[in-house]
Design an enzyme around this catalytic site. Sequence first.
Site, PDB file in Angstrom:
ATOM      1  N   GLY A  35       0.812  -1.212   0.000  1.00  0.00           N
ATOM      2  CA  GLY A  35       0.000   0.000   0.000  1.00  0.00           C
ATOM      3  C   GLY A  35       0.845   1.261   0.000  1.00  0.00           C
ATOM      4  O   GLY A  35       2.074   1.217   0.182  1.00  0.00           O
ATOM      5  N   GLU A  62       1.810   3.160  -2.390  1.00  0.00           N
ATOM      6  CA  GLU A  62       2.841   3.196  -3.431  1.00  0.00           C
ATOM      7  C   GLU A  62       2.743   4.460  -4.280  1.00  0.00           C
ATOM      8  O   GLU A  62       3.667   4.759  -5.055  1.00  0.00           O
ATOM      9  CB  GLU A  62       2.708   1.982  -4.356  1.00  0.00           C
ATOM     10  CG  GLU A  62       2.919   0.629  -3.681  1.00  0.00           C
ATOM     11  CD  GLU A  62       1.618   0.031  -3.166  1.00  0.00           C
ATOM     12  OE1 GLU A  62       0.597   0.759  -3.129  1.00  0.00           O
ATOM     13  OE2 GLU A  62       1.618  -1.150  -2.792  1.00  0.00           O
ATOM     14  N   LYS A  64      -0.619   5.182  -5.710  1.00  0.00           N
ATOM     15  CA  LYS A  64      -1.713   4.850  -6.648  1.00  0.00           C
ATOM     16  C   LYS A  64      -2.516   6.095  -7.008  1.00  0.00           C
ATOM     17  O   LYS A  64      -2.872   6.304  -8.164  1.00  0.00           O
ATOM     18  CB  LYS A  64      -2.644   3.785  -6.037  1.00  0.00           C
ATOM     19  CG  LYS A  64      -1.953   2.453  -5.771  1.00  0.00           C
ATOM     20  CD  LYS A  64      -2.882   1.460  -5.103  1.00  0.00           C
ATOM     21  CE  LYS A  64      -3.226   1.814  -3.686  1.00  0.00           C
ATOM     22  NZ  LYS A  64      -2.092   1.730  -2.731  1.00  0.00           N
ATOM     23  N   HIS A  82      -5.341   8.219  -0.457  1.00  0.00           N
ATOM     24  CA  HIS A  82      -4.645   8.504  -1.704  1.00  0.00           C
ATOM     25  C   HIS A  82      -4.388  10.007  -1.785  1.00  0.00           C
ATOM     26  O   HIS A  82      -5.319  10.798  -1.754  1.00  0.00           O
ATOM     27  CB  HIS A  82      -5.482   8.020  -2.903  1.00  0.00           C
ATOM     28  CG  HIS A  82      -5.756   6.534  -2.860  1.00  0.00           C
ATOM     29  ND1 HIS A  82      -6.647   5.914  -3.689  1.00  0.00           N
ATOM     30  CD2 HIS A  82      -5.237   5.553  -2.088  1.00  0.00           C
ATOM     31  CE1 HIS A  82      -6.666   4.621  -3.425  1.00  0.00           C
ATOM     32  NE2 HIS A  82      -5.831   4.376  -2.444  1.00  0.00           N
ATOM     33  N   THR A 126      -5.499  -6.851   4.660  1.00  0.00           N
ATOM     34  CA  THR A 126      -6.808  -6.219   4.758  1.00  0.00           C
ATOM     35  C   THR A 126      -7.852  -7.285   4.420  1.00  0.00           C
ATOM     36  O   THR A 126      -7.509  -8.420   4.090  1.00  0.00           O
ATOM     37  CB  THR A 126      -6.898  -4.963   3.866  1.00  0.00           C
ATOM     38  OG1 THR A 126      -8.084  -4.242   4.215  1.00  0.00           O
ATOM     39  CG2 THR A 126      -6.912  -5.306   2.372  1.00  0.00           C
ATOM     40  N   VAL A 128      -4.053   8.027   6.365  1.00  0.00           N
ATOM     41  CA  VAL A 128      -5.300   7.816   7.101  1.00  0.00           C
ATOM     42  C   VAL A 128      -5.082   7.950   8.603  1.00  0.00           C
ATOM     43  O   VAL A 128      -5.830   8.632   9.295  1.00  0.00           O
ATOM     44  CB  VAL A 128      -5.882   6.412   6.765  1.00  0.00           C
ATOM     45  CG1 VAL A 128      -7.064   6.089   7.662  1.00  0.00           C
ATOM     46  CG2 VAL A 128      -6.287   6.355   5.297  1.00  0.00           C
ATOM     47  N   LEU A 146      11.243   7.394  -7.072  1.00  0.00           N
ATOM     48  CA  LEU A 146      12.639   7.161  -7.431  1.00  0.00           C
ATOM     49  C   LEU A 146      13.511   8.268  -6.830  1.00  0.00           C
ATOM     50  O   LEU A 146      14.638   8.036  -6.400  1.00  0.00           O
ATOM     51  CB  LEU A 146      12.767   7.151  -8.964  1.00  0.00           C
ATOM     52  CG  LEU A 146      14.089   6.671  -9.536  1.00  0.00           C
ATOM     53  CD1 LEU A 146      14.330   5.199  -9.197  1.00  0.00           C
ATOM     54  CD2 LEU A 146      14.137   6.856 -11.059  1.00  0.00           C
ATOM     55  N   THR A 169       8.621  10.886 -10.307  1.00  0.00           N
ATOM     56  CA  THR A 169       9.830  11.456  -9.730  1.00  0.00           C
ATOM     57  C   THR A 169       9.579  12.579  -8.712  1.00  0.00           C
ATOM     58  O   THR A 169      10.526  13.228  -8.279  1.00  0.00           O
ATOM     59  CB  THR A 169      10.741  11.992 -10.862  1.00  0.00           C
ATOM     60  OG1 THR A 169       9.993  12.957 -11.607  1.00  0.00           O
ATOM     61  CG2 THR A 169      11.197  10.876 -11.785  1.00  0.00           C
ATOM     62  N   SER A 170       8.316  12.797  -8.354  1.00  0.00           N
ATOM     63  CA  SER A 170       7.972  13.718  -7.265  1.00  0.00           C
ATOM     64  C   SER A 170       6.464  13.573  -7.004  1.00  0.00           C
ATOM     65  O   SER A 170       5.769  12.954  -7.801  1.00  0.00           O
ATOM     66  CB  SER A 170       8.316  15.173  -7.624  1.00  0.00           C
ATOM     67  OG  SER A 170       7.166  15.887  -8.049  1.00  0.00           O
TER      68      SER A 170
HETATM   69  P1  GDP Z   1      -1.527   5.490  -2.370  1.00  0.00           P
HETATM   70  O1  GDP Z   1      -2.241   5.036  -1.138  1.00  0.00           O
HETATM   71  O2  GDP Z   1      -0.924   4.352  -3.123  1.00  0.00           O
HETATM   72  O3  GDP Z   1      -2.357   6.394  -3.241  1.00  0.00           O
HETATM   73  O4  GDP Z   1      -0.296   6.347  -1.856  1.00  0.00           O
HETATM   74  P2  GDP Z   1      -0.345   7.520  -0.730  1.00  0.00           P
HETATM   75  O5  GDP Z   1      -0.947   8.723  -1.355  1.00  0.00           O
HETATM   76  O6  GDP Z   1      -0.935   7.016   0.524  1.00  0.00           O
HETATM   77  O7  GDP Z   1       1.199   7.702  -0.440  1.00  0.00           O
HETATM   78  C1  GDP Z   1       2.102   8.071  -1.428  1.00  0.00           C
HETATM   79  C2  GDP Z   1       2.779   9.377  -1.019  1.00  0.00           C
HETATM   80  O8  GDP Z   1       3.903   9.601  -1.846  1.00  0.00           O
HETATM   81  C3  GDP Z   1       1.890  10.589  -1.201  1.00  0.00           C
HETATM   82  O9  GDP Z   1       2.186  11.512  -0.189  1.00  0.00           O
HETATM   83  C4  GDP Z   1       2.295  11.143  -2.573  1.00  0.00           C
HETATM   84  O10 GDP Z   1       2.094  12.540  -2.687  1.00  0.00           O
HETATM   85  C5  GDP Z   1       3.756  10.814  -2.577  1.00  0.00           C
HETATM   86  N1  GDP Z   1       4.321  10.512  -3.910  1.00  0.00           N
HETATM   87  C6  GDP Z   1       3.739   9.876  -4.966  1.00  0.00           C
HETATM   88  N2  GDP Z   1       4.619   9.724  -5.965  1.00  0.00           N
HETATM   89  C7  GDP Z   1       5.783  10.255  -5.545  1.00  0.00           C
HETATM   90  C8  GDP Z   1       7.085  10.389  -6.122  1.00  0.00           C
HETATM   91  O11 GDP Z   1       7.357   9.946  -7.230  1.00  0.00           O
HETATM   92  N3  GDP Z   1       8.050  10.995  -5.360  1.00  0.00           N
HETATM   93  C9  GDP Z   1       7.803  11.467  -4.109  1.00  0.00           C
HETATM   94  N4  GDP Z   1       8.800  12.035  -3.438  1.00  0.00           N
HETATM   95  N5  GDP Z   1       6.579  11.357  -3.531  1.00  0.00           N
HETATM   96  C10 GDP Z   1       5.601  10.770  -4.229  1.00  0.00           C
HETATM   97  P1  IMO Z   2      -3.885   2.587   0.407  1.00  0.00           P
HETATM   98  O1  IMO Z   2      -5.044   2.407  -0.535  1.00  0.00           O
HETATM   99  C1  IMO Z   2      -1.356   1.004   3.582  1.00  0.00           C
HETATM  100  C2  IMO Z   2      -3.193  -1.896   6.287  1.00  0.00           C
HETATM  101  C3  IMO Z   2      -3.353  -1.467   7.738  1.00  0.00           C
HETATM  102  C4  IMO Z   2      -3.187  -2.812   8.418  1.00  0.00           C
HETATM  103  C5  IMO Z   2      -3.900  -3.765   7.470  1.00  0.00           C
HETATM  104  C6  IMO Z   2      -5.347  -4.080   7.830  1.00  0.00           C
HETATM  105  O2  IMO Z   2      -3.717   3.983   0.894  1.00  0.00           O
HETATM  106  O3  IMO Z   2      -2.648   1.987  -0.132  1.00  0.00           O
HETATM  107  P2  IMO Z   2      -7.597  -2.677   7.673  1.00  0.00           P
HETATM  108  O4  IMO Z   2      -7.988  -1.396   8.345  1.00  0.00           O
HETATM  109  O5  IMO Z   2      -7.641  -2.634   6.191  1.00  0.00           O
HETATM  110  O6  IMO Z   2      -8.324  -3.870   8.237  1.00  0.00           O
HETATM  111  O7  IMO Z   2      -6.046  -2.886   8.096  1.00  0.00           O
HETATM  112  O8  IMO Z   2      -3.879  -3.143   6.199  1.00  0.00           O
HETATM  113  N1  IMO Z   2      -3.792  -0.978   5.298  1.00  0.00           N
HETATM  114  C7  IMO Z   2      -3.084  -0.154   4.525  1.00  0.00           C
HETATM  115  N2  IMO Z   2      -1.761   0.118   4.499  1.00  0.00           N
HETATM  116  N3  IMO Z   2      -2.187   1.599   2.684  1.00  0.00           N
HETATM  117  C8  IMO Z   2      -3.505   1.314   2.680  1.00  0.00           C
HETATM  118  O9  IMO Z   2      -4.343   1.772   1.730  1.00  0.00           O
HETATM  119  C9  IMO Z   2      -4.023   0.440   3.649  1.00  0.00           C
HETATM  120  N4  IMO Z   2      -5.260  -0.022   3.941  1.00  0.00           N
HETATM  121  C10 IMO Z   2      -5.103  -0.907   4.933  1.00  0.00           C
HETATM  122  O10 IMO Z   2      -2.346  -0.552   8.116  1.00  0.00           O
HETATM  123  O11 IMO Z   2      -1.835  -3.177   8.470  1.00  0.00           O
HETATM  124 MG    MG Z   3      -2.306   5.432   0.885  1.00  0.00          MG
END
Ligand code: GDP
Ligand code: IMO
Ligand code: MG
Length: 429
Positions: free
Chosen positions: A12, A14, A16, A41, A238, A299, A331, A413-414
């Site tokens: 998670g 990453e 997305k 996200h 999850t 979250v 990266l 890259t950001s």
């Molecule tokens: P998601 O749950 O997969 O949508 O990812 P999150 O939004 O929870 O976490 C990814 C974090 O990395 C966010 O704060 C983004 O703004 C940040 N992010 C995404 N792509 C990049 C990147 O290429 N470089 C950097 N430095 N940050 C990034």
């Molecule tokens: P996104 O979409 C990272 C993790 C929780 C916990 C496990 C189970 O932002 O990538 P839950 O509340 O789903 O029963 O918790 O899964 N977890 C995540 N970790 N990103 C998420 O979503 C997550 N959604 C759940 O931290 O370890």
């Molecule tokens: Mg996330």
Amino acid sequence: MTNVTIIGAQWGDEGKGKVVDWLASRADIVVRFQGGHNAGHTLVVGDQTYKLSLLPSGLVRGKLGIIGNGVVIDPAALLNEIERVTAQGLVVTPETLRIADNATLILPLHAALDSAREAARGDKRIGTTGRGIGPAYEDKIGRRAIRVCDLAEPESLSAKLDELLLHHNTLLAGLGAPIFKKQELLDSLLALAPKLLPFAEPVWERLATARRAGDRILFEGAQAVMLDIDHGTYPFVTSSNTVASTAASGSGVGPAAVGRVLGIAKAYCTRVGSGPFPTELHDETGRLLGERGHEFGTVTGRKRRCGWFDAALVRQAVKVGGIDGLALTKLDVLDGFPELKIGVGFNIKGNMYRHLPYGAAAQAAAEPIFETMEGWLGSTRGARSWAELPAQAIKYVRRIEELVEAPVTLLSTSPERDDTILMQDPFTD
Ligand code: GDP
Ligand code: IMO
Ligand code: MG
């Protein structure tokens, strides 16, 4: 013309949301198909930062958003989120957002049970987000869930709440937690109904029409393959399937509609909550990754655990998740590290594995086998073309492609929307 499905390839977070937002400019509809408001996200567009949990990320681009039947919806959380992003200038109305009327609802008793069970587990806790995700999916599979459509039928709702409370109050009382009163729950749901029902419809019909019209659909996964209920590091997962095939069952389309599958992976690795993480770093390098990557949960605000890229696990995610190509994010966070490591397998009590076995003892004993690479001195931050990347950064990406057995088709890259390098457009055949 093909559709595209985005899924996480690690644990998670990453990136997305950023990738979905970026690709949404090429799509007509963005669909969430599993998970709930455990997802967070983050999208950075100019000076605005949007934090979305339940709303499909395409709404930021003004694209039609659909919340599929596979999502568990906390109505209060959804309405709060709509209010929050509306204040940021987004338009969320029944014209821009549709919700599957057969989606399962998360009620306050689910979060209460989630928290009570985590407390009872003590140091064996999963580290859930406490949002009631697991208990809501349990009710769905247990055939006692309240669904969006029930909000339109007060009498059915009342009868269903009786059955639900019989189950939950027994459990809550057993755990020493406060129990719930039927009338209060019923009143609060009936108060929410007129706000939620205008968004509700059988979304499969709309998706079928869109498919016939040749519209491009982008399916937005939440969580990631290593958190998948079947394929992840069970029980530290999850409660939904996060693999690409879920996009079909979670929205009411056939498997062919899933289209091309883009797996998102960080150039290193993070995890929130408990559970195995073989390449985790407990040293200064891990701390530096967390600091430079701003690795705090969207979250829950929890500090994310950090470690090296685990190519063995991502290869596993590529196979079981149905990933055709990889988007490698963050990266830039690796800029300036003199040396980088990549996990290529596991040593478990003297036996070598290319995959992570499922047994709890085996997972706990898994020692990563690392390959070491030279880092790069130049900057990748903000690069928008392959030519801007230091040669060693390109080597790192190429080595990852070989190890995970999938091409890297997009690089980020950001956090900023446009700091993205596209090698191959997933929407083109
Ligand atoms: P998601 O749950 O997969 O949508 O990812 P999150 O939004 O929870 O976490 C990814 C974090 O990395 C966010 O704060 C983004 O703004 C940040 N992010 C995404 N792509 C990049 C990147 O290429 N470089 C950097 N430095 N940050 C990034
Ligand atoms: P996104 O979409 C990272 C993790 C929780 C916990 C496990 C189970 O932002 O990538 P839950 O509340 O789903 O029963 O918790 O899964 N977890 C995540 N970790 N990103 C998420 O979503 C997550 N959604 C759940 O931290 O370890
Ligand atoms: Mg996330």
